[in-house]
Write a protein that holds these residues in place. Structure first.
Motif, PDB file in Angstrom:
ATOM      1  N   GLU A 107     -43.970 102.241 -75.365  1.00 41.58           N
ATOM      2  CA  GLU A 107     -44.098 102.233 -76.300  1.00 41.58           C
ATOM      3  C   GLU A 107     -43.593 103.994 -76.140  1.00 41.58           C
ATOM      4  OE1 GLU A 107     -48.075 102.170 -75.930  1.00 41.58           O
ATOM      5  OE2 GLU A 107     -48.883 100.351 -76.119  1.00 41.58           O
ATOM      6  N   PHE A 108     -43.369 105.192 -75.395  1.00 42.53           N
ATOM      7  CA  PHE A 108     -42.769 105.958 -75.617  1.00 42.53           C
ATOM      8  C   PHE A 108     -41.178 106.222 -75.571  1.00 42.53           C
ATOM      9  CE2 PHE A 108     -40.102 109.575 -73.128  1.00 42.53           C
ATOM     10  CZ  PHE A 108     -40.453 110.380 -73.409  1.00 42.53           C
ATOM     11  N   PRO A 151     -39.324 114.992 -75.841  1.00 43.15           N
ATOM     12  CA  PRO A 151     -40.252 114.523 -75.018  1.00 43.15           C
ATOM     13  C   PRO A 151     -40.023 113.648 -73.629  1.00 43.15           C
ATOM     14  CG  PRO A 151     -38.949 113.381 -77.294  1.00 43.15           C
ATOM     15  CD  PRO A 151     -38.199 114.416 -76.585  1.00 43.15           C
ATOM     16  N   LEU A 152     -42.073 113.933 -73.255  1.00 40.91           N
ATOM     17  CA  LEU A 152     -42.596 113.805 -72.139  1.00 40.91           C
ATOM     18  C   LEU A 152     -43.302 113.227 -72.065  1.00 40.91           C
ATOM     19  CD1 LEU A 152     -41.519 114.994 -68.566  1.00 40.91           C
ATOM     20  CD2 LEU A 152     -43.164 116.790 -69.352  1.00 40.91           C
ATOM     21  N   LYS A 153     -42.718 112.320 -71.138  1.00 48.89           N
ATOM     22  CA  LYS A 153     -44.472 110.883 -70.158  1.00 48.89           C
ATOM     23  C   LYS A 153     -44.373 111.403 -68.691  1.00 48.89           C
ATOM     24  CE  LYS A 153     -46.397 107.605 -71.501  1.00 48.89           C
ATOM     25  NZ  LYS A 153     -47.771 107.283 -71.809  1.00 48.89           N
ATOM     26  N   LEU A 154     -45.499 111.501 -68.574  1.00 52.50           N
ATOM     27  CA  LEU A 154     -46.069 111.282 -67.246  1.00 52.50           C
ATOM     28  C   LEU A 154     -46.790 109.946 -66.659  1.00 52.50           C
ATOM     29  CD1 LEU A 154     -47.727 114.893 -67.998  1.00 52.50           C
ATOM     30  CD2 LEU A 154     -44.715 114.528 -66.620  1.00 52.50           C
ATOM     31  N   GLN A 195     -37.858 107.309 -80.297  1.00 54.55           N
ATOM     32  CA  GLN A 195     -36.548 106.619 -80.514  1.00 54.55           C
ATOM     33  C   GLN A 195     -35.278 107.109 -79.811  1.00 54.55           C
ATOM     34  OE1 GLN A 195     -35.487 104.786 -83.256  1.00 54.55           O
ATOM     35  NE2 GLN A 195     -37.627 104.490 -83.138  1.00 54.55           N
ATOM     36  N   ILE A 196     -35.901 107.020 -78.652  1.00 51.11           N
ATOM     37  CA  ILE A 196     -35.260 107.591 -77.003  1.00 51.11           C
ATOM     38  C   ILE A 196     -34.048 106.561 -76.744  1.00 51.11           C
ATOM     39  CG2 ILE A 196     -35.054 107.335 -74.529  1.00 51.11           C
ATOM     40  CD1 ILE A 196     -36.610 108.902 -75.835  1.00 51.11           C
ATOM     41  N   ALA A 197     -32.440 106.654 -76.728  1.00 49.76           N
ATOM     42  CA  ALA A 197     -31.521 106.567 -76.557  1.00 49.76           C
ATOM     43  C   ALA A 197     -30.834 106.761 -75.543  1.00 49.76           C
ATOM     44  CB  ALA A 197     -30.287 106.940 -77.504  1.00 49.76           C
ATOM     45  N   GLY A 250     -35.401 111.888 -74.151  1.00 48.90           N
ATOM     46  CA  GLY A 250     -36.937 112.074 -73.239  1.00 48.90           C
ATOM     47  C   GLY A 250     -36.553 111.758 -71.845  1.00 48.90           C
ATOM     48  N   THR A 251     -38.144 112.609 -71.726  1.00 50.91           N
ATOM     49  CA  THR A 251     -38.240 112.356 -69.201  1.00 50.91           C
ATOM     50  C   THR A 251     -39.287 111.565 -69.456  1.00 50.91           C
ATOM     51  OG1 THR A 251     -36.161 114.008 -69.700  1.00 50.91           O
ATOM     52  CG2 THR A 251     -38.090 113.671 -67.798  1.00 50.91           C
ATOM     53  N   VAL A 252     -39.305 110.488 -68.751  1.00 48.37           N
ATOM     54  CA  VAL A 252     -40.338 110.193 -68.091  1.00 48.37           C
ATOM     55  C   VAL A 252     -40.672 110.982 -66.530  1.00 48.37           C
ATOM     56  CG1 VAL A 252     -39.379 107.101 -66.618  1.00 48.37           C
ATOM     57  CG2 VAL A 252     -41.356 107.885 -67.213  1.00 48.37           C
TER      58      VAL A 252
END
Length: 173
Positions: free
Chosen positions: A123-124, A103-106, A129-131, A77-79
């Motif tokens: 929470e993201f 998955p992307l969080k801004l 389930q980000i490793a 995933g990426t923030v």
């Protein structure tokens, strides 16, 4: 709620080594003894010259775009941190993450308190389930203050102090 008890799957931070948000993520994770990795452009290019060798980044042939895509692909995933609007390389990261369907969080660092940002990021990571988390955002010259903000958020995330914060959900992005 802490990253240690809620998201034990998070094991590494990935970033591209550019000044600003990228370096802040790597510096913060390294300062807490957390695993870091990532891909950088050929010849370790960044806006301030050559990315120092203390950053354990692997060079990738091609442009910044190739580096950005590779970091997205090797992550779960990426923030993306930004201020007010998303443009330049930060916009490229968002576009490629959407194309890769990761998955992307801004997080708007101009609107969200560090503690809330850390909690939302925790929470993201738990939800998806980000490793391996890819961290991206503006370079230092485009966004003064990004380094310290991202350094603090990632520090809270990796050291387990991203605690519950009950408050106004208007910050949820």
């Amino acid at each position: 709620m802490s990253i240690n008890s809620r998201t034990p799957a998070l094991v590494s931070i990935v970033s591209g080594g550019q000044t600003g948000a990228d370096r802040a993520a790597i510096d913060s994770a390294m300062s807490h003894g957390f695993a870091v990795a990532g891909y950088c452009p050929k010849d370790r290019l960044a806006e301030d010259g050559v990315i120092p060798s203390r950053y354990p980044l692997e060079e990738v042939a091609g442009s910044y775009r190739a580096r950005t895509r590779k970091n997205i692909q090797v992550s779960d995933g990426t923030v993306v941190f930004y201020r007010d609007e998303i443009d330049g390389g930060t916009a490229l990261t968002v576009s490629l993450a959407l194309k890769e369907r990761v998955p992307l969080k801004l997080i708007d660092l101009g609107a969200v308190d560090v503690a809330i940002a850390a909690q939302k990021l925790c929470e993201f990571c738990e939800h998806h389930q980000i490793a391996t988390l890819n961290v991206a955002g503006p370079r230092a010259s485009k966004c003064p203050g990004a380094y310290s903000y991202v350094f603090d958020v990632i520090g809270r995330l990796v050291n387990g102090s991203a605690s519950d914060h009950t408050g106004d959900n208007r910050f949820d992005q």
